[in-house]
Design an enzyme around this catalytic site. Structure first.
Site, short mmCIF file in Angstrom:
data_model
loop_
_atom_site.label_atom_id
_atom_site.label_comp_id
_atom_site.label_asym_id
_atom_site.label_seq_id
_atom_site.Cartn_x
_atom_site.Cartn_y
_atom_site.Cartn_z
N GLY A 15 0.83 -1.21 0.00
CA GLY A 15 0.00 0.00 0.00
C GLY A 15 0.86 1.25 0.00
O GLY A 15 1.87 1.30 0.69
N ARG A 76 1.00 -4.91 -5.72
CA ARG A 76 1.18 -6.18 -5.00
C ARG A 76 1.42 -7.22 -6.09
O ARG A 76 0.76 -7.22 -7.12
CB ARG A 76 -0.05 -6.47 -4.15
CG ARG A 76 -0.21 -5.43 -3.04
CD ARG A 76 -1.17 -5.84 -1.95
NE ARG A 76 -1.04 -4.96 -0.79
CZ ARG A 76 -1.81 -3.90 -0.55
NH1 ARG A 76 -2.77 -3.56 -1.39
NH2 ARG A 76 -1.62 -3.17 0.53
N ASP A 107 5.78 -5.20 5.94
CA ASP A 107 6.29 -6.54 6.24
C ASP A 107 6.38 -7.45 5.02
O ASP A 107 7.36 -8.17 4.84
CB ASP A 107 5.31 -7.23 7.19
CG ASP A 107 5.70 -7.01 8.63
OD1 ASP A 107 6.75 -6.39 8.85
OD2 ASP A 107 4.96 -7.49 9.50
N THR A 129 4.35 2.35 5.58
CA THR A 129 2.95 1.93 5.66
C THR A 129 2.23 2.83 6.64
O THR A 129 2.80 3.19 7.68
CB THR A 129 2.79 0.46 6.10
OG1 THR A 129 1.41 0.23 6.43
CG2 THR A 129 3.62 0.10 7.31
N ASP A 131 -0.07 1.88 8.49
CA ASP A 131 -0.66 1.04 9.54
C ASP A 131 0.15 0.97 10.85
O ASP A 131 -0.38 0.53 11.87
CB ASP A 131 -0.86 -0.40 9.03
CG ASP A 131 -1.77 -0.47 7.82
OD1 ASP A 131 -2.60 0.43 7.66
OD2 ASP A 131 -1.63 -1.43 7.03
N ASP A 133 2.27 -1.16 11.60
CA ASP A 133 2.17 -2.55 12.05
C ASP A 133 3.44 -3.35 11.81
O ASP A 133 3.38 -4.57 11.70
CB ASP A 133 0.96 -3.23 11.37
CG ASP A 133 1.09 -3.26 9.86
OD1 ASP A 133 1.98 -2.58 9.32
OD2 ASP A 133 0.30 -3.97 9.21
N ARG A 175 -5.53 -2.19 8.56
CA ARG A 175 -5.52 -3.64 8.27
C ARG A 175 -5.86 -4.42 9.54
O ARG A 175 -6.91 -4.20 10.10
CB ARG A 175 -4.17 -4.06 7.70
CG ARG A 175 -4.27 -5.33 6.87
CD ARG A 175 -2.92 -5.80 6.40
NE ARG A 175 -2.33 -4.90 5.43
CZ ARG A 175 -2.00 -5.22 4.20
NH1 ARG A 175 -2.18 -6.44 3.78
NH2 ARG A 175 -1.45 -4.35 3.41
#
Ligand code: ADP
Ligand code: F6P
Length: 324
Positions: A15, A76, A107, A129, A131, A133, A175
């Site tokens: 993303g 992707r 990741d 990202t 996120d 995360d 996400r």
């Protein structure tokens, strides 16, 4: 003694995130300052496999530090998950004289970088990202812009919720992670912050709290929910039926991924992009740049991917205690 690197490829993958352009610029300019050739690999691993590779000169990265999105585009790429795809990617790098690649992404993109390194190409990952995360780092490029965008949007939704005395459920991205929801939920003083890491799916407790807040004369009730929980529209219908308070759901969506990056995102992206080049010039590979415990640092990708991330219990607690 590691062979001196000559040509650095740079790609963005997964993303997009605000600040990715600032990171591309930093990689390109730092590499050029050290006499390296720079190539932009467009559309992530998809573009690598399609040999969509362009030379980058200093002027090609002019005026991009403040632009959202990524000038290299992103994608992707399922084919890169296969051994054949990875071998082909490394061969294409060699064909174009690319001995090193900086991968800006999350990741998943790091796993691609790990595979490329295993096939003989030096790789460094840079965390990009919205996120937040990625376990090995306390900061990811794009998060700061995304939470500020979400916070401003929630403030606006609050104005209209308050005028109409409504309950409003605002779903934010992330996400499977709740960082965006937690940060902007605290930042906006939301009555409820629902994140996948801690949500116990006890809707009755929320319904009771909404009814209680109506009795106390509150004019609005804001619920920030992470997309990892989702179903905000049907939740709104259930809450309205159970409380009698008009309830609307707003899904903020892709606006959180766009826009001009904040100064923090630009600064961290610039630092991390330049660090990636520094690491490559030191002969390092299969590593990721990170910001951990107040310092910029780097980790082996294998170790980084094995790390676990925990959301701050204290911040989860104050998300409840401060927002009464
Ligand atoms: P992010 O980098 O934001 O986590 P994804 O998980 O979608 O995003 O991963 C981005 C891309 O990285 C994937 O489309 C794929 O090309 C590559 N990738 C992900 N996992 C692997 C893997 N295990 N091996 C090789 N490449 C991978
Ligand atoms: O990883 C960034 C992110 O925006 C997540 O918050 C979200 O779950 C996902 O990407 C959406 O991905 P896509 O662009 O494929 O819809």
């Amino acid at each position: 003694m590691a062979k001196e690197i000559k040509t650095i490829g740079v790609l963005t993958s997964g993303g997009d995130a605000p600040g990715m352009n600032a990171a591309i610029r930093a990689v390109a300019r730092e590499a050029m300052a050290r006499g390296k050739t720079v190539k932009g690999i467009r559309r992530g691993y998809t573009g690598l496999l399609a040999e969509d590779i362009v030379d980058l000169e200093a002027r090609d990265v002019s005026n991009i530090i403040g632009r959202g999105g990524t000038i290299l585009q992103t994608a992707r790429c399922p084919e890169f998950m296969t051994e054949e795809g990875q071998e082909k990617g490394a061969e294409i790098c060699r064909k174009h004289g690319i001995d090193s690649v900086v991968v800006i992404g999350g990741d998943g993109s790091y796993r691609g970088a790990q595979k490329l390194a295993a096939h003989g190409i030096n790789t460094i990952g840079v965390p990009g990202t919205i996120d937040l995360d990625i376990s090995c780092t306390d900061y990811t490029i794009g998060f700061d812009t995304a939470v500020n965008t979400a916070m401003e949007a929630i403030d606006k939704v609050r104005d209209t919720a308050s005028s109409h005395e409504r309950c409003t459920i605002i779903e934010v991205m992330g996400r499977h992670a709740g960082y965006i929801a937690l940060w902007c939920g605290i930042g906006c003083g939301a009555e409820q912050i629902l994140i996948p890491e801690t949500y116990d799916y006890d809707e009755q407790a929320i319904v009771d709290d909404i009814i209680d807040s109506i009795k106390r004369g509150k004019k609005h009730y804001i619920i920030v929910i992470a997309e990892g929980i989702g179903h905000s529209t049907s939740m709104a219908r259930r809450f309205e039926a159970a409380t009698g308070m008009e309830t609307r759901a707003t899904i903020l969506g892709y606006m959180q991924r766009g826009g001009s990056p904040t100064c923090k995102d630009r600064l961290y992206a610039s630092t991390m992009g330049a660090m990636a080049v520094e690491l490559l010039c030191q002969g390092k590979s299969n590593r990721v740049v990170a910001y951990k415990d107040g310092e910029f640092t780097d980790f082996d990708i294998d170790e980084a991917l094995a790390m676990e991330k925990h959301i701050s219990e204290f911040q989860v607690a104050i998300g409840k205690s401060l927002n009464v």
